[in-house]
Design a protein around this motif. Structure first.
Motif: not given
Length: 232
Positions: A207-219
């Motif tokens: 969950l944390i690493y998926v959040a990281l991917i979404l974090c960069l994408y949403s940025g």
């Protein structure tokens, strides 16, 4: 205005706010004492208390298990109240520019603070990997926050809104960190690494690493929506 720019990442108008909601005019500090904003301020206070308990309890809470449980509960409470102020702002028509700005800042203080301590404690895996994860989160979060202020300073500038990836990022990040905060290992005092613990922590880190991917994408979505030219 496109759908991508009408839903705030974690701001007061988030969680299903319809297009066009959250418009306001006047000073940034108009409505500073509105009840939804008071909830946001309370969450910032909770962040300070949570971090103090988290740090004092030590890595994995081994220094003080009850304190670690308390820190975990406060983290979950602080993360959950984001829903409350958003609901209040929509229901009572108290959306403010200050609320839209402070709410995501409160969320970033909570999640980034938890990530920094977790990395320092080695709770995100190898220490070097934990700091890489934290650095990537911080670059995006701090960069977007600075960009919010930059856009607001321009003539007619408004608080930047985000698309659905930012909302998903926050959801996965908060659930993953909540699971990490809970000292579930104490339920296995023999340290025999049963299957349920393997599944639990595998899901936590996923969950944390998926959040990281979404974090960069949403940025990237923020950047495109703010500075890119889009066809209407």
């Amino acid at each position: 205005m496109s759908n991508e720019t009408t839903v705030n990442d974690t701001a007061t108008v988030t969680d299903g706010a319809a297009e066009g909601q959250g418009k306001s005019s006047g000073s940034l500090f108009d409505g500073w004492n509105a009840p939804p904003n008071l909830v946001t301020y309370s969450r910032i206070v909770l962040v300070v208390i949570f971090l103090s308990l988290y740090i004092t309890a030590g890595p994995w809470g081994e220094g003080n298990i009850p304190m670690r449980w308390t820190a975990a509960v406060l983290f979950i409470l602080a993360a959950s109240t984001d829903k409350l102020d958003g609901w209040m702002a929509r229901k009572y028509h108290q959306v403010t520019e200050l609320g839209k700005l402070m709410d995501p800042i409160a969320d970033k203080l909570l999640t980034c603070g938890a990530l920094i301590v977790a990395a320092a404690f080695g709770e995100l895996g190898p220490v070097w990997l934990g700091w890489v994860v934290v650095a990537l989160f911080l670059v995006r979060e701090v960069g977007i926050t600075v960009m919010r202020f930059f856009v607001m300073e321009r003539p007619g500038g408004k608080v930047i809104a985000a698309a659905w990836p930012g909302k998903l990022k926050t959801l996965f990040q908060c659930i993953g960190l909540s699971m990490l905060m809970l000292p579930m290992w104490v339920l296995n005092p023999a340290q025999t690494a049963p299957m349920w613990m393997t599944v639990y922590y595998t899901l936590t880190y996923t969950l944390i690493y998926v959040a990281l991917i979404l974090c960069l994408y949403s940025g990237g979505v923020y950047l495109v929506n703010t500075f890119g030219k889009r066809d209407k």
